[in-house]
Design a protein around this motif. Structure first.
Motif, mmCIF file in Angstrom:
data_model
loop_
_atom_site.group_PDB
_atom_site.id
_atom_site.type_symbol
_atom_site.label_atom_id
_atom_site.label_comp_id
_atom_site.label_asym_id
_atom_site.label_seq_id
_atom_site.Cartn_x
_atom_site.Cartn_y
_atom_site.Cartn_z
ATOM 1 N N PHE A 36 0.327 1.569 1.231
ATOM 2 C CA PHE A 36 -0.621 0.419 1.919
ATOM 3 C C PHE A 36 0.174 -0.500 2.952
ATOM 4 O O PHE A 36 -0.073 -0.377 4.185
ATOM 5 C CB PHE A 36 -1.148 -0.591 0.667
ATOM 6 N N GLY A 37 1.476 -0.572 2.567
ATOM 7 C CA GLY A 37 2.468 -1.240 3.526
ATOM 8 C C GLY A 37 2.797 -0.406 4.959
ATOM 9 O O GLY A 37 2.618 -1.088 6.190
ATOM 10 N N ILE A 38 3.062 0.741 4.841
ATOM 11 C CA ILE A 38 3.203 1.609 5.999
ATOM 12 C C ILE A 38 1.954 1.420 6.923
ATOM 13 O O ILE A 38 2.097 1.544 8.093
ATOM 14 C CB ILE A 38 3.565 2.789 5.626
ATOM 15 N N GLY A 39 0.726 1.604 6.166
ATOM 16 C CA GLY A 39 -0.370 1.615 7.352
ATOM 17 C C GLY A 39 -0.603 0.243 7.985
ATOM 18 O O GLY A 39 -0.858 0.118 8.929
ATOM 19 N N VAL A 40 -0.347 -1.129 7.113
ATOM 20 C CA VAL A 40 -0.228 -2.142 7.550
ATOM 21 C C VAL A 40 0.572 -2.338 8.865
ATOM 22 O O VAL A 40 0.424 -3.024 10.038
ATOM 23 C CB VAL A 40 -0.023 -3.230 6.598
ATOM 24 N N TYR A 41 1.892 -1.804 8.678
ATOM 25 C CA TYR A 41 2.888 -2.007 9.878
ATOM 26 C C TYR A 41 2.505 -1.165 10.743
ATOM 27 O O TYR A 41 2.585 -1.670 12.266
ATOM 28 C CB TYR A 41 4.114 -1.153 9.254
ATOM 29 N N PHE A 42 1.930 -0.026 10.785
ATOM 30 C CA PHE A 42 1.673 0.995 12.064
ATOM 31 C C PHE A 42 0.283 0.471 12.737
ATOM 32 O O PHE A 42 0.300 0.540 13.669
ATOM 33 C CB PHE A 42 1.608 2.462 11.575
ATOM 34 N N MET A 188 -6.942 5.232 8.499
ATOM 35 C CA MET A 188 -7.477 4.677 9.668
ATOM 36 C C MET A 188 -6.793 3.926 10.363
ATOM 37 O O MET A 188 -6.878 4.123 11.748
ATOM 38 C CB MET A 188 -8.556 3.845 8.849
ATOM 39 N N PHE A 189 -5.852 3.086 10.096
ATOM 40 C CA PHE A 189 -5.242 1.870 10.984
ATOM 41 C C PHE A 189 -3.890 2.379 11.415
ATOM 42 O O PHE A 189 -3.638 2.031 12.604
ATOM 43 C CB PHE A 189 -5.194 0.515 10.204
ATOM 44 N N GLY A 190 -3.330 3.195 10.690
ATOM 45 C CA GLY A 190 -1.937 3.558 11.003
ATOM 46 C C GLY A 190 -1.990 4.975 12.028
ATOM 47 O O GLY A 190 -1.042 5.165 12.506
ATOM 48 N N GLY A 191 -2.849 5.663 11.833
ATOM 49 C CA GLY A 191 -2.961 7.157 12.681
ATOM 50 C C GLY A 191 -1.956 7.980 12.166
ATOM 51 O O GLY A 191 -1.627 7.869 10.897
#
Length: 404
Positions: A36-42, A188-191
Protein backbone atom coordinates in the motif's frame (compact mmCIF):
# COMPACT_ATOMS: atom_id res chain seq x y z
CA UNK A 1 -15.14 -23.53 -12.04
CA UNK A 2 -13.55 -26.95 -12.34
CA UNK A 3 -10.08 -25.37 -12.19
CA UNK A 4 -11.12 -23.35 -9.15
CA UNK A 5 -12.42 -26.44 -7.35
CA UNK A 6 -9.29 -28.41 -8.21
CA UNK A 7 -6.90 -25.73 -6.98
CA UNK A 8 -8.99 -25.26 -3.85
CA UNK A 9 -8.36 -28.90 -3.00
CA UNK A 10 -4.64 -28.13 -2.90
CA UNK A 11 -4.95 -26.02 0.21
CA UNK A 12 -8.22 -27.07 1.79
CA UNK A 13 -7.68 -29.03 5.03
CA UNK A 14 -3.93 -29.28 4.42
CA UNK A 15 -3.37 -25.74 5.57
CA UNK A 16 -5.73 -26.02 8.49
CA UNK A 17 -2.94 -27.21 10.78
CA UNK A 18 -1.78 -23.59 11.03
CA UNK A 19 -3.15 -21.30 13.69
CA UNK A 20 -2.70 -17.52 13.55
CA UNK A 21 -1.64 -15.44 16.53
CA UNK A 22 -0.84 -11.75 16.98
CA UNK A 23 2.65 -12.14 15.50
CA UNK A 24 1.30 -13.82 12.37
CA UNK A 25 -1.30 -11.09 11.86
CA UNK A 26 1.44 -8.48 12.29
CA UNK A 27 3.62 -10.13 9.63
CA UNK A 28 0.72 -10.39 7.18
CA UNK A 29 -0.56 -6.84 7.73
CA UNK A 30 3.01 -5.50 7.43
CA UNK A 31 3.33 -7.13 4.00
CA UNK A 32 0.09 -5.50 2.83
CA UNK A 33 1.06 -2.16 4.37
CA UNK A 34 4.35 -2.09 2.44
CA UNK A 35 2.51 -2.75 -0.84
CA UNK A 36 0.00 0.00 0.00
CA UNK A 37 2.80 2.39 0.92
CA UNK A 38 4.64 1.81 -2.35
CA UNK A 39 1.44 2.65 -4.23
CA UNK A 40 1.03 5.86 -2.23
CA UNK A 41 4.64 6.89 -2.88
CA UNK A 42 4.64 6.36 -6.65
CA UNK A 43 1.09 7.61 -7.04
CA UNK A 44 1.34 10.86 -5.08
CA UNK A 45 4.95 11.71 -4.21
CA UNK A 46 7.35 10.35 -6.86
CA UNK A 47 8.12 12.72 -9.71
CA UNK A 48 6.96 11.67 -13.14
CA UNK A 49 4.93 12.87 -16.10
CA UNK A 50 1.22 12.11 -16.15
CA UNK A 51 1.41 10.13 -19.40
CA UNK A 52 0.58 6.66 -20.67
CA UNK A 53 4.27 6.01 -21.27
CA UNK A 54 5.00 6.79 -17.63
CA UNK A 55 2.10 4.69 -16.34
CA UNK A 56 2.76 1.62 -18.49
CA UNK A 57 6.55 1.68 -18.88
CA UNK A 58 7.91 4.10 -16.29
CA UNK A 59 9.05 6.45 -19.05
CA UNK A 60 11.41 3.68 -20.21
CA UNK A 61 13.71 4.54 -17.30
CA UNK A 62 13.22 1.40 -15.23
CA UNK A 63 16.23 -0.26 -13.58
CA UNK A 64 17.71 -3.60 -14.63
CA UNK A 65 17.74 -5.53 -11.36
CA UNK A 66 14.22 -4.58 -10.13
CA UNK A 67 12.76 -5.63 -13.49
CA UNK A 68 14.62 -8.95 -13.28
CA UNK A 69 13.32 -9.57 -9.75
CA UNK A 70 9.80 -8.58 -10.82
CA UNK A 71 9.91 -11.10 -13.68
CA UNK A 72 11.02 -13.85 -11.31
CA UNK A 73 8.25 -13.00 -8.85
CA UNK A 74 5.58 -13.09 -11.54
CA UNK A 75 6.58 -16.61 -12.61
CA UNK A 76 5.73 -17.92 -9.16
CA UNK A 77 2.22 -18.49 -7.89
CA UNK A 78 0.64 -19.79 -4.71
CA UNK A 79 -0.19 -22.99 -6.57
CA UNK A 80 3.40 -23.60 -7.71
CA UNK A 81 4.84 -22.88 -4.26
CA UNK A 82 2.72 -25.65 -2.79
CA UNK A 83 2.64 -28.18 -5.64
CA UNK A 84 6.20 -28.27 -7.02
CA UNK A 85 7.63 -29.81 -3.81
CA UNK A 86 4.80 -32.35 -3.87
CA UNK A 87 5.78 -33.28 -7.44
CA UNK A 88 9.36 -33.92 -6.30
CA UNK A 89 8.12 -35.92 -3.33
CA UNK A 90 5.95 -38.19 -5.44
CA UNK A 91 7.79 -38.57 -8.73
CA UNK A 92 11.39 -37.51 -8.26
CA UNK A 93 13.74 -35.00 -9.76
CA UNK A 94 12.85 -35.16 -13.45
CA UNK A 95 10.50 -32.15 -13.28
CA UNK A 96 13.45 -29.92 -12.34
CA UNK A 97 14.51 -30.03 -16.01
CA UNK A 98 11.48 -27.85 -16.63
CA UNK A 99 13.33 -25.27 -14.53
CA UNK A 100 16.69 -25.94 -16.22
CA UNK A 101 15.13 -25.20 -19.62
CA UNK A 102 15.62 -21.54 -18.69
CA UNK A 103 19.27 -22.02 -19.79
CA UNK A 104 17.93 -22.24 -23.35
CA UNK A 105 15.03 -19.83 -22.93
CA UNK A 106 17.13 -16.81 -21.91
CA UNK A 107 19.34 -16.85 -25.07
CA UNK A 108 16.21 -17.29 -27.21
CA UNK A 109 14.63 -14.26 -25.56
CA UNK A 110 17.80 -12.16 -25.73
CA UNK A 111 18.74 -12.83 -29.35
CA UNK A 112 15.50 -13.81 -31.11
CA UNK A 113 12.37 -12.45 -29.41
CA UNK A 114 13.09 -9.24 -27.49
CA UNK A 115 15.23 -7.55 -30.22
CA UNK A 116 12.12 -7.58 -32.44
CA UNK A 117 10.30 -5.29 -29.98
CA UNK A 118 13.21 -2.90 -29.55
CA UNK A 119 14.15 -2.76 -33.25
CA UNK A 120 10.54 -1.96 -34.20
CA UNK A 121 9.96 0.34 -31.21
CA UNK A 122 7.05 -1.83 -30.05
CA UNK A 123 5.79 -1.72 -26.47
CA UNK A 124 2.71 -3.90 -27.05
CA UNK A 125 3.73 -7.39 -28.14
CA UNK A 126 0.43 -7.85 -29.97
CA UNK A 127 1.18 -4.79 -32.06
CA UNK A 128 3.73 -6.92 -33.90
CA UNK A 129 0.92 -9.20 -35.11
CA UNK A 130 -0.73 -6.22 -36.80
CA UNK A 131 2.55 -5.21 -38.45
CA UNK A 132 3.33 -8.76 -39.56
CA UNK A 133 -0.21 -9.81 -40.52
CA UNK A 134 -3.23 -7.53 -40.03
CA UNK A 135 -5.32 -5.83 -37.36
CA UNK A 136 -7.84 -8.67 -37.15
CA UNK A 137 -5.07 -11.08 -36.15
CA UNK A 138 -4.03 -8.67 -33.40
CA UNK A 139 -7.61 -8.37 -32.15
CA UNK A 140 -8.08 -12.14 -32.02
CA UNK A 141 -4.97 -12.47 -29.86
CA UNK A 142 -5.83 -9.58 -27.55
CA UNK A 143 -9.33 -11.02 -27.02
CA UNK A 144 -7.75 -14.36 -26.10
CA UNK A 145 -5.40 -12.54 -23.69
CA UNK A 146 -8.26 -10.65 -22.04
CA UNK A 147 -10.49 -13.71 -21.71
CA UNK A 148 -7.62 -15.75 -20.25
CA UNK A 149 -6.91 -13.12 -17.59
CA UNK A 150 -10.58 -12.73 -16.72
CA UNK A 151 -10.72 -16.48 -16.10
CA UNK A 152 -7.44 -16.63 -14.18
CA UNK A 153 -7.61 -13.50 -12.00
CA UNK A 154 -10.10 -15.07 -9.57
CA UNK A 155 -7.91 -18.17 -9.33
CA UNK A 156 -4.80 -16.09 -8.58
CA UNK A 157 -6.37 -14.62 -5.45
CA UNK A 158 -8.72 -17.45 -4.46
CA UNK A 159 -6.01 -19.89 -3.32
CA UNK A 160 -4.22 -17.55 -0.86
CA UNK A 161 -7.56 -16.17 0.32
CA UNK A 162 -8.75 -19.71 1.04
CA UNK A 163 -5.52 -20.40 2.90
CA UNK A 164 -5.94 -17.27 5.02
CA UNK A 165 -9.57 -18.11 5.71
CA UNK A 166 -8.56 -21.59 6.87
CA UNK A 167 -6.10 -20.32 9.46
CA UNK A 168 -8.09 -17.32 10.73
CA UNK A 169 -11.76 -18.16 10.22
CA UNK A 170 -12.32 -14.79 8.49
CA UNK A 171 -14.85 -14.86 5.65
CA UNK A 172 -13.11 -15.51 2.33
CA UNK A 173 -15.10 -12.79 0.52
CA UNK A 174 -14.02 -10.19 3.07
CA UNK A 175 -10.37 -11.22 2.61
CA UNK A 176 -10.72 -11.03 -1.18
CA UNK A 177 -12.25 -7.56 -0.94
CA UNK A 178 -9.51 -6.16 1.30
CA UNK A 179 -6.51 -7.70 -0.47
CA UNK A 180 -7.81 -7.05 -3.99
CA UNK A 181 -8.55 -3.44 -3.04
CA UNK A 182 -4.96 -2.95 -1.94
CA UNK A 183 -3.69 -4.59 -5.13
CA UNK A 184 -5.93 -2.41 -7.30
CA UNK A 185 -4.90 0.69 -5.34
CA UNK A 186 -1.16 0.38 -5.84
CA UNK A 187 -1.57 -0.81 -9.43
CA UNK A 188 -4.02 2.01 -10.25
CA UNK A 189 -2.12 4.93 -8.76
CA UNK A 190 1.48 3.73 -8.90
CA UNK A 191 1.53 2.23 -12.39
CA UNK A 192 4.34 -0.03 -13.54
CA UNK A 193 6.78 1.44 -11.00
CA UNK A 194 4.59 0.40 -8.08
CA UNK A 195 4.01 -3.02 -9.67
CA UNK A 196 7.75 -3.63 -10.04
CA UNK A 197 8.78 -2.41 -6.61
CA UNK A 198 6.01 -4.29 -4.80
CA UNK A 199 7.17 -7.35 -6.73
CA UNK A 200 10.66 -6.80 -5.31
CA UNK A 201 9.30 -6.74 -1.75
CA UNK A 202 7.03 -9.72 -2.39
CA UNK A 203 9.88 -11.67 -3.97
CA UNK A 204 11.92 -11.12 -0.81
CA UNK A 205 9.06 -12.58 1.26
CA UNK A 206 8.75 -15.59 -1.05
CA UNK A 207 12.47 -16.30 -1.07
CA UNK A 208 12.70 -15.95 2.71
CA UNK A 209 9.90 -18.45 3.26
CA UNK A 210 11.07 -21.04 0.73
CA UNK A 211 14.76 -20.87 1.71
CA UNK A 212 14.05 -20.95 5.45
CA UNK A 213 11.87 -24.04 5.14
CA UNK A 214 14.49 -25.79 2.97
CA UNK A 215 17.40 -24.99 5.27
CA UNK A 216 15.64 -25.94 8.51
CA UNK A 217 14.37 -29.15 6.91
CA UNK A 218 17.92 -30.06 5.90
CA UNK A 219 19.15 -29.42 9.45
CA UNK A 220 16.39 -31.60 10.94
CA UNK A 221 17.14 -34.45 8.55
CA UNK A 222 20.84 -34.39 9.32
CA UNK A 223 22.46 -32.36 6.57
CA UNK A 224 22.62 -32.29 2.77
CA UNK A 225 24.51 -35.58 2.66
CA UNK A 226 21.74 -37.38 4.52
CA UNK A 227 19.09 -35.80 2.27
CA UNK A 228 21.04 -36.99 -0.77
CA UNK A 229 21.51 -40.57 0.45
CA UNK A 230 17.87 -41.05 1.45
CA UNK A 231 16.54 -39.52 -1.77
CA UNK A 232 18.92 -41.58 -3.88
CA UNK A 233 17.99 -44.79 -2.10
CA UNK A 234 14.31 -43.99 -2.67
CA UNK A 235 14.82 -43.41 -6.40
CA UNK A 236 13.96 -39.72 -6.23
CA UNK A 237 17.24 -38.69 -7.90
CA UNK A 238 16.93 -41.07 -10.85
CA UNK A 239 16.92 -39.24 -14.19
CA UNK A 240 14.60 -40.78 -16.77
CA UNK A 241 16.17 -40.63 -20.26
CA UNK A 242 13.50 -42.75 -21.96
CA UNK A 243 11.83 -41.58 -25.17
CA UNK A 244 8.60 -43.32 -24.21
CA UNK A 245 5.65 -40.96 -24.75
CA UNK A 246 3.58 -42.83 -22.18
CA UNK A 247 6.08 -42.01 -19.41
CA UNK A 248 4.88 -39.27 -17.08
CA UNK A 249 8.12 -37.29 -16.64
CA UNK A 250 11.41 -37.64 -18.48
CA UNK A 251 14.34 -35.30 -19.01
CA UNK A 252 13.20 -34.77 -22.60
CA UNK A 253 9.53 -33.97 -22.18
CA UNK A 254 10.15 -31.74 -19.15
CA UNK A 255 12.98 -29.82 -20.85
CA UNK A 256 11.21 -29.39 -24.19
CA UNK A 257 7.83 -28.46 -22.71
CA UNK A 258 9.55 -26.09 -20.27
CA UNK A 259 11.40 -24.37 -23.13
CA UNK A 260 8.19 -23.80 -25.09
CA UNK A 261 6.22 -22.72 -22.03
CA UNK A 262 8.68 -20.23 -20.53
CA UNK A 263 9.73 -18.76 -23.89
CA UNK A 264 6.11 -18.07 -24.79
CA UNK A 265 5.11 -16.79 -21.37
CA UNK A 266 8.07 -14.47 -20.74
CA UNK A 267 8.70 -13.40 -24.33
CA UNK A 268 5.20 -13.31 -25.81
CA UNK A 269 2.93 -12.37 -22.91
CA UNK A 270 2.18 -8.67 -22.57
CA UNK A 271 2.44 -8.61 -18.77
CA UNK A 272 6.10 -9.68 -19.07
CA UNK A 273 7.00 -7.93 -22.33
CA UNK A 274 5.73 -4.60 -20.99
CA UNK A 275 8.22 -4.74 -18.14
CA UNK A 276 11.10 -5.83 -20.35
CA UNK A 277 10.62 -3.00 -22.87
CA UNK A 278 10.35 -0.48 -20.02
CA UNK A 279 14.15 -0.68 -19.79
CA UNK A 280 16.11 2.07 -21.60
CA UNK A 281 17.83 -0.13 -24.19
CA UNK A 282 18.16 -3.62 -25.60
CA UNK A 283 21.42 -4.02 -23.69
CA UNK A 284 19.65 -3.33 -20.40
CA UNK A 285 16.91 -5.79 -21.37
CA UNK A 286 19.44 -8.54 -22.11
CA UNK A 287 21.24 -8.01 -18.80
CA UNK A 288 17.92 -8.05 -16.96
CA UNK A 289 16.89 -11.31 -18.65
CA UNK A 290 20.21 -12.96 -17.74
CA UNK A 291 19.74 -11.96 -14.09
CA UNK A 292 16.14 -13.15 -14.30
CA UNK A 293 17.28 -16.53 -15.66
CA UNK A 294 19.73 -17.11 -12.82
CA UNK A 295 17.22 -15.94 -10.22
CA UNK A 296 14.50 -18.14 -11.67
CA UNK A 297 16.72 -21.24 -11.63
CA UNK A 298 17.92 -20.47 -8.10
CA UNK A 299 14.49 -19.92 -6.53
CA UNK A 300 12.57 -22.66 -8.32
CA UNK A 301 15.57 -24.95 -7.93
CA UNK A 302 15.40 -24.39 -4.19
CA UNK A 303 11.67 -25.07 -4.33
CA UNK A 304 12.31 -28.42 -6.03
CA UNK A 305 14.99 -29.21 -3.45
CA UNK A 306 12.38 -28.66 -0.75
CA UNK A 307 10.39 -31.51 -2.29
CA UNK A 308 13.42 -33.82 -2.17
CA UNK A 309 13.99 -32.83 1.47
CA UNK A 310 10.32 -33.54 2.13
CA UNK A 311 10.76 -37.08 0.79
CA UNK A 312 13.85 -37.58 2.95
CA UNK A 313 11.89 -36.44 5.99
CA UNK A 314 8.92 -38.77 5.38
CA UNK A 315 10.46 -41.68 3.47
CA UNK A 316 9.75 -44.14 6.27
CA UNK A 317 6.49 -42.56 7.50
CA UNK A 318 4.31 -41.30 4.65
CA UNK A 319 1.84 -38.68 6.00
CA UNK A 320 -0.72 -39.83 3.43
CA UNK A 321 -0.62 -43.46 4.52
CA UNK A 322 -0.60 -42.34 8.14
CA UNK A 323 -3.79 -40.36 7.48
CA UNK A 324 -2.40 -36.91 8.35
CA UNK A 325 -3.16 -35.57 4.85
CA UNK A 326 -5.47 -36.88 2.16
CA UNK A 327 -3.37 -36.34 -0.99
CA UNK A 328 0.11 -35.23 -2.05
CA UNK A 329 -0.99 -31.74 -3.07
CA UNK A 330 -1.65 -31.03 0.61
CA UNK A 331 1.80 -32.09 1.76
CA UNK A 332 3.55 -28.71 1.59
CA UNK A 333 1.43 -26.97 4.27
CA UNK A 334 1.81 -30.02 6.50
CA UNK A 335 5.58 -30.03 5.89
CA UNK A 336 5.90 -26.31 6.70
CA UNK A 337 3.99 -26.82 9.94
CA UNK A 338 6.21 -29.79 10.82
CA UNK A 339 9.48 -27.99 10.10
CA UNK A 340 8.90 -24.40 11.20
CA UNK A 341 5.57 -24.52 13.04
CA UNK A 342 7.39 -24.04 16.34
CA UNK A 343 8.82 -20.69 15.20
CA UNK A 344 6.68 -17.72 16.13
CA UNK A 345 5.36 -15.89 13.10
CA UNK A 346 6.12 -18.59 10.54
CA UNK A 347 2.46 -19.27 9.66
CA UNK A 348 2.21 -15.56 8.90
CA UNK A 349 5.33 -15.69 6.74
CA UNK A 350 4.06 -18.73 4.83
CA UNK A 351 0.62 -17.22 4.17
CA UNK A 352 2.31 -13.94 3.20
CA UNK A 353 4.50 -15.93 0.81
CA UNK A 354 1.47 -17.46 -0.90
CA UNK A 355 -0.30 -14.09 -1.06
CA UNK A 356 2.84 -12.38 -2.40
CA UNK A 357 3.05 -14.85 -5.26
CA UNK A 358 -0.59 -14.14 -6.13
CA UNK A 359 -0.34 -10.36 -5.86
CA UNK A 360 2.80 -10.13 -8.02
CA UNK A 361 1.06 -12.00 -10.84
CA UNK A 362 -2.21 -10.12 -10.43
CA UNK A 363 -0.77 -6.60 -10.35
CA UNK A 364 1.35 -7.15 -13.46
CA UNK A 365 -1.65 -8.61 -15.27
CA UNK A 366 -3.92 -5.69 -14.32
CA UNK A 367 -1.36 -3.12 -15.44
CA UNK A 368 -0.82 -4.73 -18.83
CA UNK A 369 -4.53 -5.35 -19.27
CA UNK A 370 -5.20 -1.62 -18.77
CA UNK A 371 -2.92 -0.78 -21.68
CA UNK A 372 -4.39 -3.46 -23.94
CA UNK A 373 -7.99 -2.43 -23.29
CA UNK A 374 -7.30 1.26 -23.81
CA UNK A 375 -5.12 1.17 -26.91
CA UNK A 376 -6.99 -1.65 -28.69
CA UNK A 377 -10.62 -1.01 -27.73
CA UNK A 378 -11.05 2.53 -26.40
CA UNK A 379 -8.53 4.84 -28.11
CA UNK A 380 -9.86 4.23 -31.67
CA UNK A 381 -13.28 5.58 -30.62
CA UNK A 382 -12.41 8.66 -28.56
CA UNK A 383 -10.33 11.82 -28.90
CA UNK A 384 -6.99 10.84 -27.41
CA UNK A 385 -5.22 13.04 -24.90
CA UNK A 386 -2.55 11.91 -22.48
CA UNK A 387 -4.45 13.02 -19.40
CA UNK A 388 -7.66 11.30 -20.53
CA UNK A 389 -5.83 8.10 -21.48
CA UNK A 390 -3.98 8.00 -18.18
CA UNK A 391 -7.21 8.55 -16.24
CA UNK A 392 -9.00 5.74 -18.09
CA UNK A 393 -6.12 3.30 -17.55
CA UNK A 394 -5.86 4.17 -13.87
CA UNK A 395 -9.49 3.33 -13.22
CA UNK A 396 -9.78 0.35 -15.54
CA UNK A 397 -8.13 -2.13 -13.05
CA UNK A 398 -11.11 -1.63 -10.72
CA UNK A 399 -13.59 -2.42 -13.48
CA UNK A 400 -11.54 -5.39 -14.67
CA UNK A 401 -11.30 -6.97 -11.23
CA UNK A 402 -14.95 -6.37 -10.44
CA UNK A 403 -15.95 -7.98 -13.75
CA UNK A 404 -13.62 -10.95 -13.14
Amino acid sequence: MELLNETAEIVNNGISQFTFNATDYTVFVFMLFISFGIGVYFGFFAKGADTTDEYLMGGKRMKTIPIAISLVASQLSGISIMTIPSEMYSFGINWCFNVMSMLIVVPILCYVVIPVFYNNNISNCYEYLEIRFNRKTRQIQTIAFIVTLFLMLPVFIFIPALAFSQVTGINIHLINTIVCSICVFYTMFGGIKAVVWTDVVQAFIMVTSVVLVGILATVKIGGIGEVYHIAKAGGRLNINLAFDLTTRSTLWNCFISGTLMWASYVGLNQSCVQRIVSLPSLGHAKRSLVIFGFGFILILGFNTYTGIAMYSRYHDCDPIQAGFVQKTDKLMPYFVQDIVGHLKGMPGVFISCVFSAALSTMSASLNSLSGIVYFDYIKPYIRHTESRANLIMKFSPTLQLNTA
